[in-house]
Design a protein around this motif. Structure first.
Motif, PDB file in Angstrom:
ATOM      1  N   HIS A 134       0.809  -1.216   0.000  1.00  0.00           N
ATOM      2  CA  HIS A 134       0.000   0.000   0.000  1.00  0.00           C
ATOM      3  C   HIS A 134       0.842   1.265   0.000  1.00  0.00           C
TER       4      HIS A 134
ATOM      5  N   GLY B  77       0.603   8.832  -5.829  1.00  0.00           N
ATOM      6  CA  GLY B  77       0.430  10.139  -5.204  1.00  0.00           C
ATOM      7  C   GLY B  77       1.331  11.191  -5.821  1.00  0.00           C
TER       8      GLY B  77
ATOM      9  N   ARG C  46       0.721   4.078  -2.917  1.00  0.00           N
ATOM     10  CA  ARG C  46       0.355   5.469  -2.617  1.00  0.00           C
ATOM     11  C   ARG C  46       1.474   6.432  -2.999  1.00  0.00           C
TER      12      ARG C  46
ATOM     13  N   THR D  17      -5.285   5.896  -3.175  1.00  0.00           N
ATOM     14  CA  THR D  17      -4.409   7.065  -3.113  1.00  0.00           C
ATOM     15  C   THR D  17      -5.217   8.346  -2.975  1.00  0.00           C
TER      16      THR D  17
ATOM     17  N   GLU E  17     -12.016   6.734  -0.457  1.00  0.00           N
ATOM     18  CA  GLU E  17     -10.683   6.160  -0.290  1.00  0.00           C
ATOM     19  C   GLU E  17     -10.831   4.754   0.266  1.00  0.00           C
TER      20      GLU E  17
ATOM     21  N   GLN F  68      -4.398  11.444  -3.060  1.00  0.00           N
ATOM     22  CA  GLN F  68      -4.074  12.489  -4.034  1.00  0.00           C
ATOM     23  C   GLN F  68      -4.808  12.275  -5.349  1.00  0.00           C
TER      24      GLN F  68
ATOM     25  N   ASP G  41     -10.417   4.526  -4.575  1.00  0.00           N
ATOM     26  CA  ASP G  41      -8.984   4.488  -4.856  1.00  0.00           C
ATOM     27  C   ASP G  41      -8.225   4.479  -3.541  1.00  0.00           C
TER      28      ASP G  41
END
Length: 199
Positions: free
Chosen positions: A4, A12, A8, A74, A94, A76, A72
């Motif tokens: 993870h 990100g 990310r 991520t 998220e 961002q 998602d």
């Protein structure tokens, strides 16, 4: 890149410029969504939605009475999706694709672009997709260009053990609640459509 934190960090850092880096992908996403044969009032989830490029097409397909969710890992990416106004056509959440915050057997269709090979455990991910999908519901595994074109873009050749290859994907889907009904892997796109089987 399957943990993870690594996912990310990778996505990100690229979220703000993702759409401008791939500005011509929208028609491919629209065509991929069309293959799900969604009807007005149905529910659809874009798993690993990124900046949400499929969300307007999903909303158009299910209409104002349907439900569209984009998930998602991520934050961002979700922020960029909202900044692009795609939160108007979908609820953005998220979430880990392997632990979707959705009740079992509630969704008519799932769309997953460039996702399955990023999952730490693709089999577990496909089982989770099956859990939230009604019997007879559809799954689209998609990418706006095919595997060979994508490998060439990244400067390497195709891996013989790529789970997205049809001989690997078909039994993987079958073992985790899905029947592969169509498979396309051309320069123009990658699109595998599967139907949720009855337990």
């Amino acid at each position: 890149m399957r943990g993870h934190a690594a996912v990310r960090a990778f996505f990100g850092a690229r979220a703000a410029t993702w759409d401008t880096k791939f500005p011509d992908d929208t028609p491919a996403y629209e065509a991929g969504v069309a293959q799900l044969d969604l009807r007005a009032g149905e529910s659809a989830v874009d798993v690993g939605c990124g900046t949400g490029r499929a969300l307007p097409a999903l909303r158009a397909a299910v209409g104002p009475d349907g439900t569209v969710i984009g998930t998602d890992l991520t934050p961002q990416m979700l922020r960029t999706a909202a900044e692009a106004g795609r939160n108007v056509c979908a609820l953005l959440v998220e979430a880990d694709a392997a632990r979707l915050p959705l009740a079992s057997a509630t969704q008519d269709a799932l769309f997953a672009a460039g996702l399955v090979h990023h999952l730490a455990d693709p089999a577990a991910g496909l089982r989770e997709f099956a859990r939230v999908t009604r019997a007879g519901g559809r799954l689209a595994l998609f990418h706006p260009i095919g595997r060979a074109a994508l490998a060439a873009r990244r400067g390497h050749s195709l891996s013989p053990d790529d789970i997205r290859a049809e001989p690997h994907l078909r039994p993987l889907l079958a073992a985790n609640g899905w029947e592969l009904t169509s498979y396309e892997d051309t320069a123009a796109r990658y699109l595998a459509i599967a139907v949720r089987t009855t337990d």
